[in-house]
Scaffold this motif. Structure first.
Motif, PDB file in Angstrom:
ATOM      1  N   GLY A 186     -11.494   3.764   7.698  1.00 49.98           N
ATOM      2  CA  GLY A 186     -12.424   3.412   6.645  1.00 49.98           C
ATOM      3  C   GLY A 186     -13.416   2.429   7.212  1.00 49.98           C
ATOM      4  O   GLY A 186     -13.493   2.241   8.428  1.00 49.98           O
ATOM      5  N   LEU A 190      -8.348   1.374   2.051  1.00 49.74           N
ATOM      6  CA  LEU A 190      -8.204   2.721   2.603  1.00 49.74           C
ATOM      7  C   LEU A 190      -7.048   3.431   1.906  1.00 49.74           C
ATOM      8  O   LEU A 190      -5.944   2.890   1.796  1.00 49.74           O
ATOM      9  N   LEU A 223      -4.914   7.022   2.054  1.00 50.60           N
ATOM     10  CA  LEU A 223      -4.656   8.185   2.893  1.00 50.60           C
ATOM     11  C   LEU A 223      -3.720   9.165   2.203  1.00 50.60           C
ATOM     12  O   LEU A 223      -2.903   8.786   1.364  1.00 50.60           O
ATOM     13  N   ARG A 275      -8.744  11.046   4.103  1.00 50.22           N
ATOM     14  CA  ARG A 275      -9.054   9.788   3.418  1.00 50.22           C
ATOM     15  C   ARG A 275      -9.553  10.102   2.011  1.00 50.22           C
ATOM     16  O   ARG A 275     -10.328  11.040   1.813  1.00 50.22           O
ATOM     17  N   THR A 284     -11.099  12.103  12.492  1.00 49.95           N
ATOM     18  CA  THR A 284      -9.729  12.442  12.150  1.00 49.95           C
ATOM     19  C   THR A 284      -9.253  13.513  13.123  1.00 49.95           C
ATOM     20  O   THR A 284      -9.593  14.675  12.995  1.00 49.95           O
TER      21      THR A 284
END
Length: 385
Positions: free
Chosen positions: A355, A42, A44, A68, A340
């Motif tokens: 993720g 993942l 970010l 992401r 999100t």
């Protein structure tokens, strides 16, 4: 009796082997075992300044904090813009002004416990990272990697590939627009291994190390290549170790465009074979950016993805795929896995981004008062190219 004894001895040995395998770190619940990298990590966005966009499968979107960044995504910063990315293996990078970076690959073995990036010194589980810096500036910090279990972190550039070994570093590749380019690789801590991609000379490759497609045999014109994927030519090959406090500078770089509209980078001989001491100005620049990155990811936390559940059976919960059922509750961060969202708490905002295998939380706070950069080792000043 003797036969019975041998039978029990064999069974005992078999049980011991099974027990030992169960105790090997990282094997339980890890698809393919340690270092197999069957899971996508993942990435970010921890901080955005100015206009920063992401191109994925032909679609362009503006990046913002907590977004992401998946594999194969291209991140582009505009003039006077920057972005901080944080990886679930603890690595962090900042892209400077007018920069283009592709996340070619980021895979990581699953981990069992939540991790706070600011507290990491080693990566939590083995991982493999491949980035392509097509142009611009990248400052990064990579935690100590588990090389014995197959971990790697590589940044490919039009000039060569940098293998990161747990370090703070900066890479700059700036085409001037006049047929020349400037390249520098600086290591503030740790060590970086740099190698030109055209071992043996004469090989033309893309920014990610992929040879261009040959022309069709029937004479059909080759489709234009992407201008953002440079090719590299040069004489011979070079493998250079760039240790702490040193930098590799290459100024004999020519930039042209081929018939397909693709940028061609030519490193003139002789290939680089030695490094120089980082100038105090460059060292302080790296230290300042590293300090900014540390502040941006201070509250970043990654947690394992929750176990799969049947949609609609557990309020406020989700499965690994990100599908949600009717939600009557919220997670402690104020968001549900697979989405999100965020809540404001004491003038700070905490969001959760998921993720397929990891969940990441980024807390953004108001900018702190400006503080001087941390003390750095003074180095002999050298003339900048």
């Amino acid at each position: 009796m003797h036969l019975r004894f041998l039978t029990w001895l064999f069974v005992g040995a078999l049980l011991a082997v099974v027990s030992l395998r169960a105790q090997v770190p990282g094997t339980a619940g890890a698809p393919g075992g340690p270092g197999k990298f069957d899971e996508e990590g993942l990435v970010l966005v921890a901080k955005v300044s100015g206009n920063v966009s992401m191109v994925l499968e032909g679609a362009t979107t503006a990046l913002k904090v907590n977004d992401r960044v998946p594999q194969k995504a291209k991140i582009i910063t505009a003039k006077n813009a920057s972005v901080v990315l944080v990886f679930s293996n603890g690595a962090t990078t900042q892209l400077g002004t007018d920069t283009e970076l592709v996340i070619d690959e980021f895979l990581q073995d699953p981990f069992a416990d939540s991790i706070k990036v600011a507290e990491l010194s080693d990566e939590p589980t083995p991982s493999r990272t491949k980035l392509s810096l097509n142009r611009g500036e990248l400052v990064g910090n990579v935690k100590k990697l588990k090389y014995e279990r197959g971990s790697s972190f590589t940044v490919q550039t039009p000039v060569g590939a940098a293998g990161i070994r747990g370090t703070t570093f900066r890479i700059v590749f700036r085409p001037s627009g006049t047929g020349q380019a400037f390249f520098t690789l600086s290591t503030a801590s740790g060590i970086v291994a740099f190698e030109q991609p055209n071992a043996g000379g004469g090989t033309t490759t893309g920014a990610g190390g992929t040879p261009p497609a040959p022309a069709p045999a029937d004479g059909t014109p080759t489709p234009p290549a992407s201008p953002s994927q440079p090719t590299v030519t040069g004489s011979g090959s070079a493998a250079v170790s760039v240790p702490q406090g040193q930098e590799l500078v290459i100024v004999d770089v020519q930039v042209t465009t081929n018939a397909q509209g693709q940028m061609v980078v030519t490193v003139l001989p002789p290939p680089p074979s030695s490094t120089t001491v980082i100038s105090s100005a460059n060292m302080q620049a790296v230290a300042q950016v590293a300090s900014d990155i540390a502040v941006a990811v201070q509250q970043t936390v990654f947690t394992p993805a929750p176990p799969a559940s049947t949609p609609g059976t557990t309020p406020g919960s989700t499965g690994n795929s990100g599908d949600t059922g009717p939600s009557t509750g919220t997670s402690p961060s104020g968001s549900t896995t697979g989405s999100t969202t965020g809540t404001t708490q004491s003038q700070s905002q905490t969001s959760t981004v998921s993720g397929s295998n990891f969940t990441g939380q980024v807390t953004t706070t108001p900018p702190a008062p400006s503080t001087p950069p941390p003390a750095v080792r003074q180095s002999t000043v050298t003339t900048e190219p």
